[in-house]
Design an enzyme around this catalytic site. Sequence first.
Site, PDB file in Angstrom:
ATOM      1  N   HIS A 119       0.842  -1.188  -0.041  1.00  0.00           N
ATOM      2  CA  HIS A 119       0.190  -0.066   0.078  1.00  0.00           C
ATOM      3  C   HIS A 119       0.760   1.309  -0.153  1.00  0.00           C
ATOM      4  O   HIS A 119       1.992   1.279   0.271  1.00  0.00           O
ATOM      5  CB  HIS A 119      -0.921   0.062   1.160  1.00  0.00           C
ATOM      6  CG  HIS A 119      -0.449   0.164   2.499  1.00  0.00           C
ATOM      7  ND1 HIS A 119      -0.091   1.680   3.040  1.00  0.00           N
ATOM      8  CD2 HIS A 119       0.445  -0.504   3.294  1.00  0.00           C
ATOM      9  CE1 HIS A 119       0.603   1.439   4.345  1.00  0.00           C
ATOM     10  NE2 HIS A 119       0.840   0.188   4.460  1.00  0.00           N
ATOM     11  N   CYS A 120       0.176   2.419  -0.461  1.00  0.00           N
ATOM     12  CA  CYS A 120       0.907   3.763  -0.279  1.00  0.00           C
ATOM     13  C   CYS A 120       0.147   4.638   0.781  1.00  0.00           C
ATOM     14  O   CYS A 120      -0.414   3.972   1.730  1.00  0.00           O
ATOM     15  CB  CYS A 120       1.081   4.525  -1.629  1.00  0.00           C
ATOM     16  SG  CYS A 120      -0.507   4.553  -2.618  1.00  0.00           S
ATOM     17  N   MET A 121      -0.064   5.721   0.543  1.00  0.00           N
ATOM     18  CA  MET A 121      -0.741   6.705   1.232  1.00  0.00           C
ATOM     19  C   MET A 121      -2.187   6.268   1.369  1.00  0.00           C
ATOM     20  O   MET A 121      -2.952   6.557   2.305  1.00  0.00           O
ATOM     21  CB  MET A 121      -0.424   8.157   1.182  1.00  0.00           C
ATOM     22  CG  MET A 121       0.806   8.589   1.801  1.00  0.00           C
ATOM     23  SD  MET A 121       1.074  10.474   1.475  1.00  0.00           S
ATOM     24  CE  MET A 121       0.050  11.011   2.721  1.00  0.00           C
ATOM     25  N   ARG A 168      -3.809   4.062  -1.203  1.00  0.00           N
ATOM     26  CA  ARG A 168      -4.102   2.802  -2.043  1.00  0.00           C
ATOM     27  C   ARG A 168      -3.618   1.571  -1.583  1.00  0.00           C
ATOM     28  O   ARG A 168      -2.506   1.524  -1.038  1.00  0.00           O
ATOM     29  CB  ARG A 168      -3.924   2.887  -3.496  1.00  0.00           C
ATOM     30  CG  ARG A 168      -4.243   4.333  -4.120  1.00  0.00           C
ATOM     31  CD  ARG A 168      -3.677   4.660  -5.636  1.00  0.00           C
ATOM     32  NE  ARG A 168      -3.790   5.939  -6.085  1.00  0.00           N
ATOM     33  CZ  ARG A 168      -3.389   6.230  -7.001  1.00  0.00           C
ATOM     34  NH1 ARG A 168      -2.792   5.282  -7.939  1.00  0.00           N
ATOM     35  NH2 ARG A 168      -3.333   7.400  -7.670  1.00  0.00           N
TER      36      ARG A 168
END
Length: 480
Positions: free
Chosen positions: A30-32, A34
Amino acid sequence: MNKKNGQYEALALAILKKVGGPQNISSVTHCMTRLRFNLKDSNIPNDDEVKKISGVLGVARSGGQYQVVIGQTVSDVYAALLDVSKGKLTAEPPIDLNVDKDLEKKNKLSLKNIGNAILNKLAGSLTPLIPVLMVGGVFKMLMTILGPQMLKILAVNSDLYRTFAFVGDACFYFLPILVGYTAAKQFHTSKVLGMLLGAIMLQPDFVKISMSKAAFSIYGIPMFKVNYASSIIPIILTVWVMSYVYAFLNKHIGPTLRTIFVAPITVAIMLPISLCVLGPLGGIIGDGFSTMLVKFGNQGGVATILTIVTIGALWEFMVLTGMHLVLMTTLLLVFTQVGHEGVVSVGALCATFAVSGVALGAALKAAKSKKDRALFWGFFVSAFIGGVTEPTLYGLILPHKRTFLSLMIGGACGALYGAIAKIINYMPAGASNFLSVLGFSGGVSVMNLINAIIAAGIAFSVAALATYLIGYQSKISSTK
């Protein structure tokens, strides 16, 4: 298990099922905002079905990944996803937050992509401010309802009215500082320096300099005078440029000296760039555009009608950039000379009602989302009753690109009727909520007020209907 953890697990289970289960997942991180899946068969997920899951904000396919947009709770949902997979999925380090920046670089350079990128950064910088904007909207609404404009319960000089005033004003006046923080997150640079550059724009001595007629320079470079209170575009541009300056200095100054010198040198470099170039840029462009509108509006006939319609369609966008200030100055100047005005105030009236219409249309459209519905009703009350349009502009219209069209259509249609009916405003400093139509109650004929109400009603109704029919689901998927 607490309620929130249960919600995260339910969301994770629903997503896991729609992407084909653990057996279809090669890896997930995951990122910030998504969840990012590498799928064995990317044809299994149905994008429309995934979007329907409560808690999913959108879907994107990019860089060979299947990306599910969750928002700020993505790390909690990711943890729940690992739990519900019962060991079939393992944790991986979160992706570098610059990954989307890298993906954006692969897009072809086009006006559409450039426009989308600008809207992405605007929305990403402003959406986190929704709670602050709602606070400001509610307190200003209480001033309007309880103050002399409506119920006359509170006097203007009463302690409670003044308390509501300074809280409401603070939420908007200090936007450059707040946006300095959120924009720094968008551009992956120092948040505290972003806030500092915003604070410099509002420093009391600097404000006095900006309001004075005396010349002032930064390092000998003449400074164009601008009032940055409540502005957003200058600080976003400033932080954007600062992100490159800060990154360059961080790269080329050694670790020993970096802590001492990077921040001061960054600010020293940004002072003339921000206060002599980027900050005044919006004002200079706005002056030229607004002056052109004023001259065109004074031509009479079709030219005046087109000017009023243009103002009705674009007024709120001019407000966002500060370009409306020249028009406001012209409006007040006309009032002092002849006692009434029928160009700028007509377009502004219809544009303001169109904002309320967009909020209502979105609230009615959001039947399946309790969270969106409650938020949009709050926006509507804030705009229609309180006269504060910022929550709708920053929390709904910027993040949902389709509503731009609805806003413009509503404002233009109302302004067209008002222009043809030749309505005149007799109150330059009236209410900014639904009572603003009362400013058109002067003159020799009651039809002026009736036509103003009709124009405002057209703007409101058309914007609401357009929003309901067009929808608001077209989100800026790369917002962080």
